[in-house]
Motif scaffolding. Structure first.
Motif, PDB file in Angstrom:
ATOM      1  N   ALA A 213      31.237   1.504  -9.492  1.00 55.28           N
ATOM      2  CA  ALA A 213      30.060   1.193  -8.667  1.00 55.28           C
ATOM      3  C   ALA A 213      29.495  -0.187  -9.013  1.00 55.28           C
ATOM      4  O   ALA A 213      28.650  -0.716  -8.293  1.00 55.28           O
ATOM      5  CB  ALA A 213      28.988   2.257  -8.874  1.00 55.28           C
ATOM      6  N   HIS A 219      28.862  -3.973  -2.367  1.00 52.79           N
ATOM      7  CA  HIS A 219      27.949  -2.862  -2.057  1.00 52.79           C
ATOM      8  C   HIS A 219      26.501  -3.325  -1.932  1.00 52.79           C
ATOM      9  O   HIS A 219      25.643  -2.532  -1.534  1.00 52.79           O
ATOM     10  CB  HIS A 219      28.039  -1.791  -3.154  1.00 52.79           C
ATOM     11  CG  HIS A 219      27.422  -2.222  -4.465  1.00 52.79           C
ATOM     12  ND1 HIS A 219      28.059  -3.067  -5.345  1.00 52.79           N
ATOM     13  CD2 HIS A 219      26.220  -1.939  -5.037  1.00 52.79           C
ATOM     14  CE1 HIS A 219      27.288  -3.276  -6.404  1.00 52.79           C
ATOM     15  NE2 HIS A 219      26.155  -2.610  -6.239  1.00 52.79           N
ATOM     16  N   HIS A 224      21.553  -2.022  -2.062  1.00 45.65           N
ATOM     17  CA  HIS A 224      20.317  -2.676  -2.525  1.00 45.65           C
ATOM     18  C   HIS A 224      19.758  -3.535  -1.384  1.00 45.65           C
ATOM     19  O   HIS A 224      19.759  -4.775  -1.478  1.00 45.65           O
ATOM     20  CB  HIS A 224      20.600  -3.589  -3.726  1.00 45.65           C
ATOM     21  CG  HIS A 224      21.405  -2.955  -4.819  1.00 45.65           C
ATOM     22  ND1 HIS A 224      20.916  -1.937  -5.618  1.00 45.65           N
ATOM     23  CD2 HIS A 224      22.668  -3.194  -5.265  1.00 45.65           C
ATOM     24  CE1 HIS A 224      21.853  -1.592  -6.500  1.00 45.65           C
ATOM     25  NE2 HIS A 224      22.914  -2.332  -6.294  1.00 45.65           N
ATOM     26  N   ASP A 431      22.195   2.273  -7.516  1.00 50.32           N
ATOM     27  CA  ASP A 431      23.643   2.385  -7.753  1.00 50.32           C
ATOM     28  C   ASP A 431      24.019   3.809  -8.151  1.00 50.32           C
ATOM     29  O   ASP A 431      24.941   4.402  -7.602  1.00 50.32           O
ATOM     30  CB  ASP A 431      24.068   1.437  -8.889  1.00 50.32           C
ATOM     31  CG  ASP A 431      23.978  -0.019  -8.485  1.00 50.32           C
ATOM     32  OD1 ASP A 431      24.544  -0.374  -7.448  1.00 50.32           O
ATOM     33  OD2 ASP A 431      23.342  -0.807  -9.221  1.00 50.32           O
TER      34      ASP A 431
HETATM   35 FE   LIG Z   1      24.544  -2.404  -7.596  1.00 51.62          FE
END
Ligand SMILES: [Fe+2]
Ligand code: FES
Length: 473
Positions: A213, A219, A224, A431
């Motif tokens: 992750a 991501h 976020h 996360d």
């Molecule tokens: Fe992150």
């Protein structure tokens, strides 16, 4: 070895045996899910990876003074690490040679360097030599020799403020293992980083899922959204058709190294670097815009960026930027001037190290370093001993200290609720918040493999290929 040759990871080796289950395959473009979900695969990792790989057992800050000890658990085995003197740390299998009692629990200090078994009182010094056996003449016909009752040592190396151990006496030399990334760890000045805070969190995911992750910046807009508002607005907002090209992750460079290590860093000037105006909206002052963005990292992580650094940045407001310089360069100059005035060690001031700020260095098999200006977050993930769907995720927040400031001993804080904002900051909470759903999805009967982006997710692939070198050997 030259840096150029260190930087190219070897090609994956073909399978050595045919009996490797299809659900454990590393594919050309993805990973079969049995590697994450199968208890047999976890057992194989405990048989072939963990007993043979160099692994970080502690930060040196956990045992700052002679006779201090701490324990490290991996699977169902336990090791204790003791500071013998300023220069030396020893690691021992955590058992008493008499009837097996664990000699150390948690962390503490051996009074006067005496390691005493609580069951029958046998005693050792921190070098592992036995000094006392009650009724010694009763054992082995009165012929007990020092080697019979010595503590059993584990290979141990102190480097970059870490205590690395390896259970395998025939293992790859530590210098060879760390060589591909030594230049980064040295120049980041990790060895000068001291304990700031340290948390341990139980997470509902395989240890590899949990660390993966953090292996890419891909991501960020979805996970976020506060860090990439425009991109998040595209992903989650009204405008979902067409292409959006402003993602920050497109400016991130990725690299894999021999022995499974990897990194990502600021490869190209980002939308932000040298072009603050693009981020300045509604007539906002560029210093405010940059400081507000960094403040999100202070508030969201407390330590990837330090509050005092953002406060320093704000002092640049209203001051002219000298010809040929930039706001970013002025910020860096100010940080280093301030550190020099305080006698505070900093990372080496080179473009390569500055590019690592906000990036990440992965130390195979399970540690990530996220460096910044004289501080770093360090993540370590360890598997649950029996359940492939659980792991322990730790965050070590570290920073260098001004001259004369005594560092405090690192003490772990156990998080009781990973969703509690008072216990886990926003960014890691976002996360880790995905992990339950990833685990659930990986167990779906319809799920066979994950797909990996060739460039952006290469650290994941590199990690699995190196893992296979251990597991298939
Ligand atoms: Fe992150
Ligand atoms: S078990 Fe340790 S002294 Fe007996």
């Amino acid at each position: 070895m030259s840096r150029a040759t260190q930087r190219t990871a070897p090609r994956p080796q073909p399978a050595k045996s045919d009996d490797w289950p299809p659900s454990w395959q590393v594919l050309e473009h993805g990973i079969r899910v049995g590697r994450y979900t199968d208890p047999e695969f976890l057992r194989l990792e405990f048989e072939k990876l963990w007993p043979r790989v160099w692994q970080i057992a502690a930060r040196l800050d956990e045992i700052p003074k002679p006779n201090d000890f701490t324990t490290y658990e991996i699977g169902d085995t336990s090791v204790f690490l003791v500071r013998v003197d300023e220069e030396t740390v020893k690691a021992y299998h955590n058992f008493c040679p008499h009837r097996g009692t664990a000699l150390a629990e948690g962390a503490g200090t051996f009074p006067h360097g005496n390691i005493i078994c609580p069951f029958h009182g046998w005693r050792w010094d921190t070098q592992g030599n036995n000094h006392y056996v009650l009724s010694r003449e009763e054992f082995k016909g009165g012929k007990l020799c020092p080697e019979d009752v010595r503590l059993r040592e584990v290979k141990c190396e102190v480097y970059a403020g870490f205590v690395f151990i390896n259970f395998d006496p025939q293992c790859m030399p530590f210098d060879e293992f760390i060589a591909p990334i030594r230049w980064l760890l040295d120049d980041l000045n990790l060895k000068e980083m001291r304990h700031y805070w340290w948390k341990s969190i139980q997470v509902p995911a395989n240890w590899k899922v949990a660390q993966e992750a953090f292996f890419e910046g891909y991501h960020v807009p979805a996970t976020h959204p506060q860090l990439e508002e425009d991109a998040a607005r595209f992903i989650y907002g009204e405008r979902i058709e067409g292409e959006f090209t402003e993602y920050n992750h497109l400016n991130v460079a990725y690299e894999t190294f021999p022995h499974g290590h990897g990194r990502f860093y600021a490869g190209k000037p980002s939308n932000y670097q040298g072009n603050v105006k693009r981020f300045v909206k509604g007539g906002k002052d560029p210093v405010d815009a940059m400081a507000d963005r960094l403040q999100l990292l202070v508030d969201g992580m407390d330590a990837q960026v330090l509050q005092e650094d953002v406060d320093l940045l704000r002092t640049l407001k209203g001051k002219p930027i000298p010809e040929g310089s930039s706001l970013g360069a002025e910020y860096v100059r100010l940080l280093y001037e301030d550190a020099a005035a305080k006698g505070r060690p900093m990372p080496k001031l080179t473009p390569e190290i500055l590019n690592m700020w906000g990036g990440e260095l992965f130390i195979f098999p399970n540690v990530m370093v996220l460096p910044q200006a004289g501080n770093a977050m360090i993540y370590r993930v360890r598997p649950h001993p029996t359940d492939p769907n659980r792991s322990t995720f730790e965050i070590f927040s570290t920073r260098t200290l001004p001259a004369g400031v005594e560092p405090s001993r690192a003490v772990v804080e156990h998080v009781t609720d990973p969703e509690d904002p008072n216990q886990v900051y926003l960014i890691p909470r976002q996360d880790l918040g995905n992990l339950k759903r990833i685990t659930k999805g990986l167990h779906s009967w319809g799920m066979r493999q994950i797909w990996l982006a060739e460039y952006t997710e290469q650290i994941i692939m590199g990690m699995h290929r190196e893992l296979d070198r251990y597991l298939r050997d």
